[in-house]
Scaffold this active site. Structure first.
Site, PDB file in Angstrom:
ATOM      1  N   ARG A  35       0.751  -1.203   0.046  1.00  0.00           N
ATOM      2  CA  ARG A  35      -0.042  -0.080  -0.052  1.00  0.00           C
ATOM      3  C   ARG A  35       0.979   1.307   0.033  1.00  0.00           C
ATOM      4  NH1 ARG A  35      -2.409  -3.981   2.141  1.00  0.00           N
ATOM      5  NH2 ARG A  35      -0.564  -4.398   3.069  1.00  0.00           N
ATOM      6  N   THR A  36       1.814   1.382   0.851  1.00  0.00           N
ATOM      7  CA  THR A  36       2.416   2.785   1.194  1.00  0.00           C
ATOM      8  C   THR A  36       3.443   2.944  -0.105  1.00  0.00           C
ATOM      9  OG1 THR A  36       2.730   2.094   3.463  1.00  0.00           O
ATOM     10  CG2 THR A  36       4.001   3.795   2.698  1.00  0.00           C
ATOM     11  N   HIS A  38       5.542   5.998  11.503  1.00  0.00           N
ATOM     12  CA  HIS A  38       5.003   5.747  10.040  1.00  0.00           C
ATOM     13  C   HIS A  38       3.931   7.043   9.955  1.00  0.00           C
ATOM     14  CE1 HIS A  38       3.600   4.310   6.399  1.00  0.00           C
ATOM     15  NE2 HIS A  38       3.236   3.022   6.731  1.00  0.00           N
TER      16      HIS A  38
HETATM   17  C1  NCD Z   1       2.163  -1.020   8.218  1.00  0.00           C
HETATM   18  C2  NCD Z   1       3.840  -1.030   8.211  1.00  0.00           C
HETATM   19  O1  NCD Z   1       4.543  -1.165   7.077  1.00  0.00           O
HETATM   20  O2  NCD Z   1       4.084  -0.394   9.145  1.00  0.00           O
HETATM   21  N1  NCD Z   1       1.570  -1.145   7.164  1.00  0.00           N
HETATM   22  C3  NCD Z   1       1.342  -0.090   6.338  1.00  0.00           C
HETATM   23  O3  NCD Z   1       2.191   0.668   5.911  1.00  0.00           O
HETATM   24  N2  NCD Z   1       0.079  -0.260   5.614  1.00  0.00           N
HETATM   25  C4  NCD Z   1       1.604  -1.919   9.172  1.00  0.00           C
HETATM   26  C5  NCD Z   1       2.071  -3.476   9.397  1.00  0.00           C
HETATM   27  O4  NCD Z   1       3.042  -3.709   8.370  1.00  0.00           O
HETATM   28  O5  NCD Z   1       1.725  -4.113  10.086  1.00  0.00           O
END
Ligand code: NCD
Length: 314
Positions: free
Chosen positions: A66-67, A144
């Site tokens: 996603r990111t 994050h």
């Molecule tokens: C998160 C991350 O990478 O910290 N995921 C994300 O960015 N959607 C949460 C996770 O990995 O559990």
């Protein structure tokens, strides 16, 4: 012809939610809502002529779906170009290049850099060595910030932040960078006297330092290992996966999943959050419950990242 100006403003780094003032967060939320409602063509960089588009570098030293994809899409939608990598083994860091050198190389080619990395020295190295704006896409178990932004944006789409008085984080808390960013931002934006409950086995519970930090800023902090102690009072339930890649040899207890049985004990206007990926701790059947906002979070990541990129590139 538009000038090909290089941005060199380390004050634009976004490595923690605390790098953004309250008014900047409000501006980002307003801009994200505008992008969501009207599309991206009002972006200040949308109609740059070919060759003059800013370049965003995506430097992902840790896995991401996603990111990375939402930053990439957001950059392109607002009119920027992207370069980058998501497999550090294919870069010179596999030959032993130091992070500071890798980033100093990238900043010669890009107007902003998005970095995801495990090691906790990452933030200090960026602040010391990099002049183009760097946005953290998650550093180790520290923060994050864009996930925190999109979480709070998603909450305030559904409810006024003033109506939120009890936020619960459930799961592998010590390893969750998403939790640290979300809680720090909620504490700043919600009404005074908010309660944060942290539900976890003692091996995954928050540190005394974090508890002290929140209490010093006026929050009430509850720690427990039983979701049942708090579930009926919650406005927000944030479920967090076991971050096993950070356990490093530890054998921690896996906790019981959240499903419809837990939702049946929650208030009718509560909000269920999860950053994804989910790995068994949140039953997919909960997606059908109107209190689940997890797919809104996924979508809102695009608008929040577009608003933030526009800001650092302008
Ligand atoms: C998160 C991350 O990478 O910290 N995921 C994300 O960015 N959607 C949460 C996770 O990995 O559990």
């Amino acid at each position: 012809m538009e000038a090909m100006t290089k941005k060199s403003d380390p004050s634009k780094h976004v490595l923690s939610v605390d790098d953004l003032s309250d008014s900047v967060v409000s501006d980002i939320f307003a801009r994200a809502a505008e992008f969501k409602e009207k599309g991206f063509s009002s972006s200040s960089i949308y109609s740059r002529s070919p060759g003059n588009e800013p370049v965003v570098a995506l430097a992902f030293f840790e896995p991401s779906t996603r990111t990375k994809l939402s930053f990439d899409t957001a950059a392109q939608r607002i009119g920027a170009k992207t370069i980058g990598f998501d497999n550090p083994e294919s870069t010179s860091s596999a030959k032993g290049e130091q992070l500071s050198d890798t980033l100093r190389v990238i900043e010669k080619y890009a107007d902003a850099i998005v970095v995801r990395r495990k090691a906790h020295d990452t933030v200090d190295i960026i602040r010391e060595h990099v002049t183009v704006p760097v946005i953290s896409a998650g550093v180790g178990s520290q923060e994050h910030p864009t996930q925190g932004l999109l979480d709070v944006f998603t909450i305030q789409e559904r409810r006024s932040l003033d109506s939120i008085s009890h936020v619960c984080s459930y799961g592998d808390l010590i390893n969750s960078r998403t939790m640290f960013s979300q809680v720090r931002l909620m504490l700043r934006m919600a009404k005074p006297g908010i309660t944060f409950s942290f539900v976890a086995d003692k091996t995954m519970q928050i540190s005394q330092d974090f508890k002290d930090e929140l209490e010093a800023k006026g929050a009430t902090v509850v720690t427990t290992n039983k979701l049942g102690d708090v579930i009926s009072d919650l406005d927000i339930l944030h479920v967090i996966r076991p971050q096993k890649e950070r356990w490093e040899g530890l054998e921690l207890d896996v906790y019981s999943p959240v499903g419809d049985r837990e939702l049946s004990k929650m208030k009718s206007d509560a909000i269920l959050l999860h950053a994804l990926p989910r790995t068994g701790e949140l039953d997919p059947a909960t997606d059908a419950d109107p209190r689940s906002a997890i797919w809104d979070q996924v979508e809102n990541g695009l608008y929040i990242r577009a608003a933030l990129l526009e800001r650092v590139l302008s």
